[in-house]
Design a protein around this motif. Sequence first.
Motif, PDB file in Angstrom:
ATOM      1  N   VAL A 134     -59.869   7.994  77.930  1.00 30.08           N
ATOM      2  CA  VAL A 134     -58.432   7.750  77.986  1.00 30.08           C
ATOM      3  C   VAL A 134     -58.151   6.336  77.522  1.00 30.08           C
ATOM      4  N   GLY A 135     -57.364   6.213  76.472  1.00 26.54           N
ATOM      5  CA  GLY A 135     -56.968   4.895  75.999  1.00 26.54           C
ATOM      6  C   GLY A 135     -55.829   4.357  76.852  1.00 26.54           C
ATOM      7  N   ALA A 136     -55.737   3.069  76.930  1.00 25.17           N
ATOM      8  CA  ALA A 136     -54.672   2.446  77.706  1.00 25.17           C
ATOM      9  C   ALA A 136     -54.301   1.122  77.072  1.00 25.17           C
ATOM     10  N   SER A 137     -53.046   0.782  77.165  1.00 22.63           N
ATOM     11  CA  SER A 137     -52.607  -0.520  76.653  1.00 22.63           C
ATOM     12  C   SER A 137     -52.385  -1.519  77.785  1.00 22.63           C
ATOM     13  N   ARG A 138     -52.427  -1.035  79.029  1.00 22.34           N
ATOM     14  CA  ARG A 138     -52.255  -1.907  80.189  1.00 22.34           C
ATOM     15  C   ARG A 138     -53.219  -1.479  81.300  1.00 22.34           C
ATOM     16  N   PRO A 139     -53.759  -2.415  82.079  1.00 23.71           N
ATOM     17  CA  PRO A 139     -54.706  -2.069  83.155  1.00 23.71           C
ATOM     18  C   PRO A 139     -54.157  -1.048  84.146  1.00 23.71           C
ATOM     19  N   GLU A 140     -52.875  -1.122  84.455  1.00 25.97           N
ATOM     20  CA  GLU A 140     -52.304  -0.178  85.425  1.00 25.97           C
ATOM     21  C   GLU A 140     -52.333   1.263  84.909  1.00 25.97           C
ATOM     22  N   GLN A 141     -52.337   1.437  83.598  1.00 23.22           N
ATOM     23  CA  GLN A 141     -52.467   2.785  83.050  1.00 23.22           C
ATOM     24  C   GLN A 141     -53.849   3.357  83.367  1.00 23.22           C
ATOM     25  N   ILE A 142     -54.857   2.529  83.299  1.00 20.93           N
ATOM     26  CA  ILE A 142     -56.212   2.977  83.634  1.00 20.93           C
ATOM     27  C   ILE A 142     -56.266   3.387  85.101  1.00 20.93           C
ATOM     28  N   ALA A 143     -55.728   2.544  85.972  1.00 19.24           N
ATOM     29  CA  ALA A 143     -55.733   2.851  87.410  1.00 19.24           C
ATOM     30  C   ALA A 143     -55.011   4.164  87.694  1.00 19.24           C
ATOM     31  N   GLU A 144     -53.897   4.383  87.050  1.00 19.87           N
ATOM     32  CA  GLU A 144     -53.142   5.630  87.251  1.00 19.87           C
ATOM     33  C   GLU A 144     -53.885   6.840  86.699  1.00 19.87           C
ATOM     34  N   ASN A 145     -54.484   6.693  85.522  1.00 27.51           N
ATOM     35  CA  ASN A 145     -55.179   7.827  84.911  1.00 27.51           C
ATOM     36  C   ASN A 145     -56.446   8.215  85.671  1.00 27.51           C
ATOM     37  N   ILE A 146     -57.092   7.256  86.305  1.00 33.05           N
ATOM     38  CA  ILE A 146     -58.284   7.558  87.107  1.00 33.05           C
ATOM     39  C   ILE A 146     -57.945   8.534  88.222  1.00 33.05           C
ATOM     40  N   LYS A 147     -56.747   8.456  88.749  1.00 26.77           N
ATOM     41  CA  LYS A 147     -56.333   9.343  89.838  1.00 26.77           C
ATOM     42  C   LYS A 147     -56.353  10.811  89.420  1.00 26.77           C
ATOM     43  N   ALA A 148     -56.305  11.080  88.138  1.00 26.84           N
ATOM     44  CA  ALA A 148     -56.335  12.466  87.661  1.00 26.84           C
ATOM     45  C   ALA A 148     -57.644  13.154  88.032  1.00 26.84           C
ATOM     46  N   SER A 149     -58.711  12.381  88.203  1.00 24.32           N
ATOM     47  CA  SER A 149     -60.000  12.979  88.553  1.00 24.32           C
ATOM     48  C   SER A 149     -59.983  13.565  89.960  1.00 24.32           C
ATOM     49  N   GLU A 150     -58.995  13.220  90.751  1.00 20.58           N
ATOM     50  CA  GLU A 150     -58.873  13.741  92.113  1.00 20.58           C
ATOM     51  C   GLU A 150     -57.981  14.979  92.181  1.00 20.58           C
ATOM     52  N   VAL A 151     -57.389  15.361  91.052  1.00 20.11           N
ATOM     53  CA  VAL A 151     -56.437  16.474  91.015  1.00 20.11           C
ATOM     54  C   VAL A 151     -57.151  17.759  90.624  1.00 20.11           C
ATOM     55  N   THR A 152     -56.919  18.803  91.392  1.00 16.30           N
ATOM     56  CA  THR A 152     -57.432  20.128  91.045  1.00 16.30           C
ATOM     57  C   THR A 152     -56.250  21.009  90.683  1.00 16.30           C
ATOM     58  N   LEU A 153     -56.301  21.588  89.510  1.00 15.64           N
ATOM     59  CA  LEU A 153     -55.225  22.469  89.057  1.00 15.64           C
ATOM     60  C   LEU A 153     -55.661  23.918  89.253  1.00 15.64           C
ATOM     61  N   ASP A 154     -54.873  24.675  90.013  1.00 16.29           N
ATOM     62  CA  ASP A 154     -55.236  26.078  90.225  1.00 16.29           C
ATOM     63  C   ASP A 154     -54.767  26.922  89.036  1.00 16.29           C
ATOM     64  N   ALA A 155     -55.167  28.171  89.032  1.00 12.45           N
ATOM     65  CA  ALA A 155     -54.866  29.079  87.913  1.00 12.45           C
ATOM     66  C   ALA A 155     -53.373  29.212  87.677  1.00 12.45           C
ATOM     67  N   ASP A 156     -52.576  29.188  88.736  1.00 13.72           N
ATOM     68  CA  ASP A 156     -51.125  29.303  88.601  1.00 13.72           C
ATOM     69  C   ASP A 156     -50.546  28.106  87.843  1.00 13.72           C
ATOM     70  N   VAL A 157     -51.008  26.923  88.176  1.00 16.94           N
ATOM     71  CA  VAL A 157     -50.544  25.706  87.493  1.00 16.94           C
ATOM     72  C   VAL A 157     -50.993  25.714  86.033  1.00 16.94           C
ATOM     73  N   LEU A 158     -52.233  26.102  85.787  1.00 21.02           N
ATOM     74  CA  LEU A 158     -52.726  26.172  84.406  1.00 21.02           C
ATOM     75  C   LEU A 158     -51.894  27.159  83.586  1.00 21.02           C
ATOM     76  N   ALA A 159     -51.506  28.268  84.182  1.00 20.55           N
ATOM     77  CA  ALA A 159     -50.655  29.250  83.488  1.00 20.55           C
ATOM     78  C   ALA A 159     -49.276  28.670  83.203  1.00 20.55           C
ATOM     79  N   LYS A 160     -48.733  27.905  84.132  1.00 20.66           N
ATOM     80  CA  LYS A 160     -47.422  27.268  83.921  1.00 20.66           C
ATOM     81  C   LYS A 160     -47.492  26.270  82.763  1.00 20.66           C
ATOM     82  N   ILE A 161     -48.585  25.544  82.674  1.00 21.22           N
ATOM     83  CA  ILE A 161     -48.760  24.591  81.572  1.00 21.22           C
ATOM     84  C   ILE A 161     -48.823  25.339  80.250  1.00 21.22           C
TER      85      ILE A 161
END
Length: 184
Positions: A134-161
């Motif tokens: 993940v590229g970032a232009s500011r350190p806070e973007q890195i901190a925010e994007n790291i949080k994505a590793s804690e997110v689990t998307l279920d099949a319903d959410v994947l279908a909505k996407i």
Amino acid sequence: VSEWTADQLRAGQELARQNGFSIISNQPQYSALWRVIEDQVIPTSKELGISQIVWSPIAQGVLTGKYLPGQLLPDGSRAKDDKGGDKMIARYLDDQTLTRVQQLKPIADDLGITMAQLAVAWVLANDNIAAALVGASRPEQIAENIKASEVTLDADVLAKIDDALGDSVERDPGKTGSPEARLV
């Protein structure tokens, strides 16, 4: 290796094994909008024991939602980068794609995450993806994007996407590995 097709992975892995080692990862472009590796590269990689370390999981910033249909491109954004960034992102900047991307906002909001986190979590939901660059232009973007590793998307959410993005998703496996194809 990077951006290899399924055939290249097969040939490369065979050559590697003949020489006493193995290819362990491929570095392709992959996002909810750019899925050209799904039909051939990922199944072949699973068969051969190769994982993916993907780049552009946020589709050059488009999946953050900062680019709005019918609006001027934000100053300082990749879309205004005349050193090449503007060419990489251009394919996503049509109003149809941008409108579909905006439909991801309620999905992210329901999960209590940002659209960028949703995009990275979507990539990491694929069991053949080892990591997302993940590229970032500011350190806070890195901190925010790291949080994505804690997110689990279920099949319903994947279908909505999938429903939200619809036909804005590029799936043509013929575009795997071709720099020219990636720019159109």
